[in-house]
Scaffold this active site. Sequence first.
Site, PDB file in Angstrom:
ATOM      1  CB  SER A  14       0.603   1.648 -10.151  1.00 39.08           C
ATOM      2  OG  SER A  14      -0.294   2.721 -10.315  1.00 39.08           O
ATOM      3  CE  LYS A  19      -1.647   4.831  -6.715  1.00 36.75           C
ATOM      4  NZ  LYS A  19      -2.470   3.622  -6.486  1.00 36.75           N
ATOM      5  CG  ASP A  85      -5.829   0.596  -3.179  1.00 40.71           C
ATOM      6  OD1 ASP A  85      -5.960   0.618  -4.419  1.00 40.71           O
ATOM      7  OD2 ASP A  85      -6.768   0.878  -2.408  1.00 40.71           O
ATOM      8  CB  SER A  86      -3.283   5.792  -2.240  1.00 40.39           C
ATOM      9  OG  SER A  86      -3.111   5.830  -3.639  1.00 40.39           O
ATOM     10  CG  PHE A 165      -1.913  12.123  -9.095  1.00 42.35           C
ATOM     11  CD1 PHE A 165      -0.733  12.135  -8.372  1.00 42.35           C
ATOM     12  CD2 PHE A 165      -2.848  11.128  -8.804  1.00 42.35           C
ATOM     13  CE1 PHE A 165      -0.488  11.193  -7.386  1.00 42.35           C
ATOM     14  CE2 PHE A 165      -2.605  10.179  -7.817  1.00 42.35           C
ATOM     15  CZ  PHE A 165      -1.421  10.214  -7.109  1.00 42.35           C
ATOM     16  N   GLY A 166      -4.955  13.661  -9.258  1.00 43.08           N
ATOM     17  CA  GLY A 166      -6.125  13.278  -8.460  1.00 43.08           C
ATOM     18  C   GLY A 166      -6.747  14.450  -7.711  1.00 43.08           C
ATOM     19  CE1 TYR A 167     -11.678  12.948  -5.451  1.00 40.71           C
ATOM     20  CE2 TYR A 167      -9.991  11.234  -5.428  1.00 40.71           C
ATOM     21  CZ  TYR A 167     -11.300  11.618  -5.634  1.00 40.71           C
ATOM     22  OH  TYR A 167     -12.238  10.691  -6.027  1.00 40.71           O
ATOM     23  CG  HIS A 193      -1.057   9.706   0.961  1.00 42.10           C
ATOM     24  ND1 HIS A 193      -0.702  10.885   0.330  1.00 42.10           N
ATOM     25  CD2 HIS A 193      -1.728   8.979   0.013  1.00 42.10           C
ATOM     26  CE1 HIS A 193      -1.164  10.869  -0.903  1.00 42.10           C
ATOM     27  NE2 HIS A 193      -1.780   9.741  -1.125  1.00 42.10           N
ATOM     28  NE  ARG A 194       1.183   7.049  -3.971  1.00 41.54           N
ATOM     29  CZ  ARG A 194       0.332   8.087  -4.078  1.00 41.54           C
ATOM     30  NH1 ARG A 194       0.785   9.312  -4.213  1.00 41.54           N
ATOM     31  NH2 ARG A 194      -0.961   7.887  -4.085  1.00 41.54           N
TER      32      ARG A 194
HETATM   33  P1  IMP Z   1      -5.705   3.543  -6.886  1.00 44.92           P
HETATM   34  O1  IMP Z   1      -4.806   3.534  -8.067  1.00 44.92           O
HETATM   35  O2  IMP Z   1      -6.850   2.623  -6.976  1.00 44.92           O
HETATM   36  O3  IMP Z   1      -4.928   3.378  -5.599  1.00 44.92           O
HETATM   37  O4  IMP Z   1      -6.376   4.979  -6.882  1.00 44.92           O
HETATM   38  C1  IMP Z   1      -6.055   5.938  -6.000  1.00 44.92           C
HETATM   39  C2  IMP Z   1      -6.910   7.154  -6.286  1.00 44.92           C
HETATM   40  O5  IMP Z   1      -6.958   7.920  -5.096  1.00 44.92           O
HETATM   41  C3  IMP Z   1      -6.286   8.042  -7.353  1.00 44.92           C
HETATM   42  O6  IMP Z   1      -6.789   7.768  -8.620  1.00 44.92           O
HETATM   43  C4  IMP Z   1      -6.651   9.422  -6.863  1.00 44.92           C
HETATM   44  O7  IMP Z   1      -7.955   9.738  -7.293  1.00 44.92           O
HETATM   45  C5  IMP Z   1      -6.656   9.255  -5.349  1.00 44.92           C
HETATM   46  N1  IMP Z   1      -5.322   9.532  -4.806  1.00 44.92           N
HETATM   47  C6  IMP Z   1      -4.449   8.664  -4.258  1.00 44.92           C
HETATM   48  N2  IMP Z   1      -3.308   9.264  -3.904  1.00 44.92           N
HETATM   49  C7  IMP Z   1      -3.461  10.553  -4.257  1.00 44.92           C
HETATM   50  C8  IMP Z   1      -2.591  11.681  -4.162  1.00 44.92           C
HETATM   51  O8  IMP Z   1      -1.434  11.619  -3.721  1.00 44.92           O
HETATM   52  N3  IMP Z   1      -3.116  12.820  -4.611  1.00 44.92           N
HETATM   53  C9  IMP Z   1      -4.370  12.939  -5.116  1.00 44.92           C
HETATM   54  N4  IMP Z   1      -5.192  11.928  -5.255  1.00 44.92           N
HETATM   55  C10 IMP Z   1      -4.747  10.722  -4.818  1.00 44.92           C
END
Ligand code: IMP
Length: 210
Positions: A14, A19, A85-86, A165-167, A193-194
């Site tokens: 990753s 993450k 993948d999340s 991070f993210g959402y 979830h992770r």
């Molecule tokens: P990936 O790296 O393609 O799996 O992208 C996962 C995306 O989902 C991230 O860039 C975030 O936008 C969102 N995401 C996944 N896990 C989380 C989390 O734990 N918190 C907030 N956003 C998440």
Amino acid sequence: MKTTINSYRFYISSENEGKVREIKQYIKEECKVATEIIPLTINHLTDEQKKRYNPVEDGESFLENARIKARALFSIVNAPVIADDSGLEVDLLNGDPGVFSSRYEKTDELRIAKLLNELKNQPSHLKTARFISCICFIDKTGNEIFFNGKVEGLIINEPRGKNGFGYDPVFLYQPMNKTFGELLPEEKQVVSHRSKALKLFLQFLDRYIA
Ligand code: IMP
């Protein structure tokens, strides 16, 4: 006779810093495996290996994308690998952004703004959502094993909290009445979830190594 090894190394496929930070922290603090677990990251690759690392996440499910990322790194390092993948599934958006969570917009701020705009005028109680994580582990012989985790929540109208991070700032975790952005890292890692997927992976690894 049971044989044991002192340490077990695997790579995390990753480039998402948030993450990777969560995965490493979870392993450091919650791992009950007797063997020392040493997670390696993309930063441990040589420059030449980094150039070759370019997973194209064009799968239609979290599982497919986790496998694509894990295989991409396994083919370079020929050593055990995990990939998570999340993403976020929102019921009113028929599961979007889903596997497109990271590609929904260019930055976290823009992604959140787009999501809130899509949901504006909707009643709060209908804005149900969940984070999904699928972890793909590939062992040194190329066997692939998958572990899944999810957590339910509600999307709120305004971001709250600076953690994660993210959402995270718009994802309300109702049992604690806080967004994931308001939870401390050690709180998020108990319920996310992770961490649920990682827990299953580490339970497996404990038996696998022994
Ligand atoms: P990936 O790296 O393609 O799996 O992208 C996962 C995306 O989902 C991230 O860039 C975030 O936008 C969102 N995401 C996944 N896990 C989380 C989390 O734990 N918190 C907030 N956003 C998440």
